[in-house]
Design an enzyme around this catalytic site. Structure first.
Site, PDB file in Angstrom:
ATOM      1  N   ILE A 132       0.828  -1.210   0.000  1.00  0.00           N
ATOM      2  CA  ILE A 132       0.000   0.000   0.000  1.00  0.00           C
ATOM      3  C   ILE A 132       0.864   1.263   0.000  1.00  0.00           C
ATOM      4  O   ILE A 132       0.480   2.288  -0.587  1.00  0.00           O
ATOM      5  CB  ILE A 132      -1.002   0.002   1.183  1.00  0.00           C
ATOM      6  CG1 ILE A 132      -2.136   0.975   0.914  1.00  0.00           C
ATOM      7  CG2 ILE A 132      -0.336   0.325   2.496  1.00  0.00           C
ATOM      8  CD1 ILE A 132      -2.969   0.676  -0.287  1.00  0.00           C
ATOM      9  N   SER A 180      12.095   0.779   6.881  1.00  0.00           N
ATOM     10  CA  SER A 180      11.587  -0.515   6.446  1.00  0.00           C
ATOM     11  C   SER A 180      12.731  -1.511   6.553  1.00  0.00           C
ATOM     12  O   SER A 180      13.864  -1.192   6.201  1.00  0.00           O
ATOM     13  CB  SER A 180      11.082  -0.407   4.994  1.00  0.00           C
ATOM     14  OG  SER A 180      10.022  -1.276   4.749  1.00  0.00           O
ATOM     15  N   ARG A 181      12.412  -2.709   7.055  1.00  0.00           N
ATOM     16  CA  ARG A 181      13.481  -3.677   7.332  1.00  0.00           C
ATOM     17  C   ARG A 181      14.112  -4.208   6.060  1.00  0.00           C
ATOM     18  O   ARG A 181      15.302  -4.501   6.015  1.00  0.00           O
ATOM     19  CB  ARG A 181      12.918  -4.864   8.135  1.00  0.00           C
ATOM     20  CG  ARG A 181      12.316  -4.481   9.465  1.00  0.00           C
ATOM     21  CD  ARG A 181      11.406  -5.572   9.988  1.00  0.00           C
ATOM     22  NE  ARG A 181      10.416  -5.965   8.984  1.00  0.00           N
ATOM     23  CZ  ARG A 181       9.516  -6.923   9.132  1.00  0.00           C
ATOM     24  NH1 ARG A 181       9.472  -7.605  10.258  1.00  0.00           N
ATOM     25  NH2 ARG A 181       8.667  -7.200   8.168  1.00  0.00           N
ATOM     26  N   LYS A 187      -5.312   1.764   8.095  1.00  0.00           N
ATOM     27  CA  LYS A 187      -6.337   0.981   8.763  1.00  0.00           C
ATOM     28  C   LYS A 187      -5.913  -0.475   8.774  1.00  0.00           C
ATOM     29  O   LYS A 187      -5.132  -0.848   7.900  1.00  0.00           O
ATOM     30  CB  LYS A 187      -7.699   1.139   8.075  1.00  0.00           C
ATOM     31  CG  LYS A 187      -7.734   0.994   6.545  1.00  0.00           C
ATOM     32  CD  LYS A 187      -7.286  -0.239   5.867  1.00  0.00           C
ATOM     33  CE  LYS A 187      -8.028  -1.502   6.216  1.00  0.00           C
ATOM     34  NZ  LYS A 187      -7.624  -2.613   5.263  1.00  0.00           N
ATOM     35  N   ASP A 212      -9.745  -7.630   7.365  1.00  0.00           N
ATOM     36  CA  ASP A 212      -8.865  -6.562   6.862  1.00  0.00           C
ATOM     37  C   ASP A 212      -9.576  -5.788   5.746  1.00  0.00           C
ATOM     38  O   ASP A 212      -9.682  -4.558   5.822  1.00  0.00           O
ATOM     39  CB  ASP A 212      -7.519  -7.130   6.393  1.00  0.00           C
ATOM     40  CG  ASP A 212      -6.632  -6.042   5.819  1.00  0.00           C
ATOM     41  OD1 ASP A 212      -5.893  -5.395   6.581  1.00  0.00           O
ATOM     42  OD2 ASP A 212      -6.712  -5.796   4.588  1.00  0.00           O
TER      43      ASP A 212
HETATM   44  P1  NAP Z   1       2.563  -5.388   3.026  1.00  0.00           P
HETATM   45  O1  NAP Z   1       2.658  -5.361   1.534  1.00  0.00           O
HETATM   46  O2  NAP Z   1       2.877  -6.630   3.761  1.00  0.00           O
HETATM   47  O3  NAP Z   1       3.469  -4.185   3.526  1.00  0.00           O
HETATM   48  C1  NAP Z   1       3.674  -3.892   4.883  1.00  0.00           C
HETATM   49  C2  NAP Z   1       5.148  -3.625   5.096  1.00  0.00           C
HETATM   50  O4  NAP Z   1       5.350  -3.376   6.481  1.00  0.00           O
HETATM   51  C3  NAP Z   1       6.015  -4.813   4.752  1.00  0.00           C
HETATM   52  O5  NAP Z   1       6.458  -4.731   3.409  1.00  0.00           O
HETATM   53  C4  NAP Z   1       7.148  -4.740   5.751  1.00  0.00           C
HETATM   54  O6  NAP Z   1       8.258  -4.073   5.170  1.00  0.00           O
HETATM   55  C5  NAP Z   1       6.632  -3.886   6.890  1.00  0.00           C
HETATM   56  N1  NAP Z   1       6.471  -4.648   8.128  1.00  0.00           N
HETATM   57  C6  NAP Z   1       6.828  -4.247   9.365  1.00  0.00           C
HETATM   58  N2  NAP Z   1       6.542  -5.165  10.277  1.00  0.00           N
HETATM   59  C7  NAP Z   1       5.993  -6.205   9.632  1.00  0.00           C
HETATM   60  C8  NAP Z   1       5.504  -7.462  10.046  1.00  0.00           C
HETATM   61  N3  NAP Z   1       5.521  -7.829  11.337  1.00  0.00           N
HETATM   62  N4  NAP Z   1       4.987  -8.284   9.102  1.00  0.00           N
HETATM   63  C9  NAP Z   1       4.953  -7.935   7.804  1.00  0.00           C
HETATM   64  N5  NAP Z   1       5.426  -6.720   7.336  1.00  0.00           N
HETATM   65  C10 NAP Z   1       5.927  -5.870   8.260  1.00  0.00           C
HETATM   66  O7  NAP Z   1       1.092  -4.964   3.506  1.00  0.00           O
HETATM   67  P2  NAP Z   1       0.138  -3.867   2.842  1.00  0.00           P
HETATM   68  O8  NAP Z   1      -0.810  -4.524   1.925  1.00  0.00           O
HETATM   69  O9  NAP Z   1       0.923  -2.721   2.353  1.00  0.00           O
HETATM   70  O10 NAP Z   1      -0.713  -3.494   4.138  1.00  0.00           O
HETATM   71  C11 NAP Z   1      -0.200  -2.663   5.154  1.00  0.00           C
HETATM   72  C12 NAP Z   1      -1.372  -1.966   5.835  1.00  0.00           C
HETATM   73  O11 NAP Z   1      -2.066  -1.210   4.823  1.00  0.00           O
HETATM   74  C13 NAP Z   1      -2.393  -2.921   6.448  1.00  0.00           C
HETATM   75  O12 NAP Z   1      -2.875  -2.399   7.653  1.00  0.00           O
HETATM   76  C14 NAP Z   1      -3.503  -2.977   5.403  1.00  0.00           C
HETATM   77  O13 NAP Z   1      -4.782  -3.203   5.975  1.00  0.00           O
HETATM   78  C15 NAP Z   1      -3.442  -1.574   4.825  1.00  0.00           C
HETATM   79  N6  NAP Z   1      -3.981  -1.483   3.455  1.00  0.00           N
HETATM   80  C16 NAP Z   1      -3.631  -2.386   2.492  1.00  0.00           C
HETATM   81  C17 NAP Z   1      -4.214  -2.324   1.224  1.00  0.00           C
HETATM   82  C18 NAP Z   1      -3.887  -3.306   0.104  1.00  0.00           C
HETATM   83  O14 NAP Z   1      -4.571  -3.277  -0.941  1.00  0.00           O
HETATM   84  N7  NAP Z   1      -2.905  -4.178   0.201  1.00  0.00           N
HETATM   85  C19 NAP Z   1      -5.142  -1.316   0.948  1.00  0.00           C
HETATM   86  C20 NAP Z   1      -5.417  -0.369   1.939  1.00  0.00           C
HETATM   87  C21 NAP Z   1      -4.845  -0.483   3.182  1.00  0.00           C
HETATM   88  P3  NAP Z   1       9.752  -4.482   5.659  1.00  0.00           P
HETATM   89  O15 NAP Z   1       9.793  -5.974   5.655  1.00  0.00           O
HETATM   90  O16 NAP Z   1      10.635  -3.814   4.687  1.00  0.00           O
HETATM   91  O17 NAP Z   1       9.854  -3.936   7.072  1.00  0.00           O
END
Ligand code: NAP
Length: 307
Positions: free
Chosen positions: A14, A36-37, A90, A168
């Site tokens: 996101i 970011s890690r 969120k 989610d």
């Molecule tokens: P994602 O692709 O997994 O990205 C989250 C990032 O946070 C990871 O790339 C990771 O980067 C970091 N991170 C830190 N602690 C973590 C942990 N314990 N486990 C996994 N990643 C961790 O997820 P996302 O889809 O962007 O979602 C993140 C948030 O945005 C959520 O709350 C989700 O509800 C919200 N969101 C997502 C979307 C969607 O379409 N995907 C839409 C709207 C809102 P590093 O490994 O580099 O630290």
């Protein structure tokens, strides 16, 4: 106004899809750092953790947290204690008590906390809210069915404890519904289906009440083909339908209204306004409803899930 120097935490899906373009186009923000890690971004300071970012000599006014909800409490707490304004993806936290504690801490420290609900910024939501004013609402049906493999590829965290599973995306529907329908809300019944070996549900059904209005909700994370994000609202003037996550509004007897997606630019506009006026925005009703659904749900174990 002086630009807000902002650091973004969690450079994942996101952050790349929405936050980076929205920040790049917003004249009130200057993205100066990433924490970011496993990922970095060109032309800004990069740190593996928020602690390293906050301990560095990079000056910040605010942070935007784009990490999964579990673990966000500590990140937000550290940023607030460092005197920074905080915007959170969120769901705002893994639990209601974490989110309440963050709101109290932000108030005590005199910084702004913005718990965002991006779906509330969808084009049809405010016109739907305005149209419903003064109308009798009889019943509401929410149908939120999407493909976890398409929208959350490989995100194991979403099916871990505190990852919310199908809630989610489902919480997005509840964020719209709580914005446009009457209070008070409560959960009357819930069922969840959790795949064997995982903790987060792939399916859920809810029976809710919004004031005296019965609201049914069906959330499904295994929908292939066309995706469904609909809210149908029966009123004394016909049925209003918000579809595609709130971006298309169909009012009775009128052609559908659709507008360009501007959810994340709107969120950053609002964050800048909140900082300028010193006001926080933390509406926890959608999170509370999900927590209550987990509290009373009949739980079934379903087939194991693999990506
Ligand atoms: P994602 O692709 O997994 O990205 C989250 C990032 O946070 C990871 O790339 C990771 O980067 C970091 N991170 C830190 N602690 C973590 C942990 N314990 N486990 C996994 N990643 C961790 O997820 P996302 O889809 O962007 O979602 C993140 C948030 O945005 C959520 O709350 C989700 O509800 C919200 N969101 C997502 C979307 C969607 O379409 N995907 C839409 C709207 C809102 P590093 O490994 O580099 O630290």
């Amino acid at each position: 106004m002086k630009k807000l120097r902002i650091g973004l935490v969690g450079l994942g899906k996101i952050a790349r899809d929405q936050h980076l373009p929205a920040l790049a186009a917003d004249p009130d923000f200057d993205l100066v750092a990433i924490a970011s890690r496993n990922a970095t971004l060109d032309d800004v300071a990069n740190f593996p953790t928020i602690e390293a970012m906050l301990d560095s000599d990079v000056a910040l006014d605010a942070v935007s947290l784009c990490t999964p909800p579990r673990g966000r409490f500590d990140q937000a707490r550290r940023a607030i204690e460092a005197g920074l304004h905080v915007m959170m993806e969120k769901p705002p936290a893994a639990t209601v008590s974490e989110a309440v504690a963050l709101a109290e801490l932000a108030q005590a420290k005199g910084v702004v906390l913005f718990a965002t609900w991006h779906s509330r910024e969808a084009a049809g939501v405010e016109p739907a809210r305005a149209w419903l004013v003064g109308r009798r609402i009889d019943a509401v049906r929410i149908t939120w069915r999407e493909d976890i493999r398409r929208w959350h590829p490989g995100q194991d965290w979403i099916l871990e404890a505190g990852g919310f599973g199908v809630f989610d995306p489902g919480i997005n529907a509840l964020s719209i519904a709580t914005r446009i329908l009457p209070d008070p809300w409560h959960v009357d019944a819930a069922t969840i289906t959790v795949p064997a070996g995982r903790q987060g549900p792939l399916k859920a059904t809810l029976g809710l009440s919004a004031g005296a209005v019965p609201v049914s909700a069906e959330f499904d994370f295994l929908q292939t083909g066309p995706q469904t994000w609909d809210i149908e609202i029966d009123t004394d003037a016909g049925t209003l339908v918000l579809s595609m996550g709130g971006s298309i509004l169909c009012l009775p007897g009128e052609p559908p209204r659709e507008a360009k997606d501007a959810e994340y630019p709107s969120l950053y506009r609002r964050f800048a306004e909140l900082v300028a006026t010193g006001k926080s925005d933390v509406d926890l009703r959608p999170l509370q409803l999900v927590a209550d659904a987990f509290l009373i749900a009949d739980r079934t174990t379903g087939d194991a899930f693999e990506w």
